[in-house]
Design an enzyme around this catalytic site. Structure first.
Site, PDB file in Angstrom:
ATOM      1  N   PRO A   1       0.830  -1.210   0.000  1.00 16.27           N
ATOM      2  CA  PRO A   1       0.000   0.000   0.000  1.00 16.27           C
ATOM      3  C   PRO A   1       0.866   1.262   0.000  1.00 16.27           C
ATOM      4  CG  PRO A   1      -0.667  -1.497   1.755  1.00 16.27           C
ATOM      5  CD  PRO A   1       0.599  -2.046   1.172  1.00 16.27           C
ATOM      6  N   ALA A   2       0.451   2.252  -0.769  1.00 14.84           N
ATOM      7  CA  ALA A   2       1.185   3.515  -0.810  1.00 14.84           C
ATOM      8  C   ALA A   2       1.090   4.231   0.533  1.00 14.84           C
ATOM      9  CB  ALA A   2       0.647   4.396  -1.930  1.00 14.84           C
ATOM     10  N   SER A   3       0.003   4.029   1.225  1.00 22.91           N
ATOM     11  CA  SER A   3      -0.185   4.640   2.537  1.00 22.91           C
ATOM     12  C   SER A   3      -0.944   3.661   3.412  1.00 22.91           C
ATOM     13  CB  SER A   3      -0.969   5.943   2.409  1.00 22.91           C
ATOM     14  OG  SER A   3      -1.363   6.387   3.688  1.00 22.91           O
ATOM     15  N   THR A   4      -0.309   3.218   4.467  1.00 23.75           N
ATOM     16  CA  THR A   4      -0.969   2.248   5.345  1.00 23.75           C
ATOM     17  C   THR A   4      -2.109   2.881   6.135  1.00 23.75           C
ATOM     18  OG1 THR A   4       0.697   2.632   7.048  1.00 23.75           O
ATOM     19  CG2 THR A   4       1.048   0.778   5.548  1.00 23.75           C
ATOM     20  N   TYR A   5      -2.173   4.206   6.184  1.00 22.23           N
ATOM     21  CA  TYR A   5      -3.279   4.875   6.872  1.00 22.23           C
ATOM     22  C   TYR A   5      -4.594   4.695   6.114  1.00 22.23           C
ATOM     23  CZ  TYR A   5      -0.011   7.110  10.013  1.00 22.23           C
ATOM     24  OH  TYR A   5       0.944   7.339  10.951  1.00 22.23           O
TER      25      TYR A   5
END
Length: 71
Positions: free
Chosen positions: A51-55
């Site tokens: 994922p590019a952003s785990t958030y």
């Protein structure tokens, strides 16, 4: 791509959302209650990506939970 749902529906019309943002991507949405999976670009969905952003993962889950509770 494996799925726990018995019915999978492809949605090529979802391409416009990725094009509008200028990104390549895929999305898989599974409704466990209805045993349905909806997917855009199943070939890409079958490939592992970090994922590019785990958030995005917990935020998406929180949003879905809140939507479900507000029905």
């Amino acid at each position: 791509m494996s799925s726990v749902a018995s019915e999978t529906t492809e949605h090529p019309e979802w391409k416009s959302y990725f094009e509008a943002s200028g990104v390549a991507g895929t999305i898989v949405v599974t409704d466990l209650a209805k045993e349905e999976t909806h997917v855009y670009d199943p070939q890409r969905a079958a490939e592992p990506f970090i994922p590019a952003s785990t958030y995005k993962i917990p935020h998406s889950l929180i949003a879905l939970e809140r939507m479900h509770r507000n029905r």
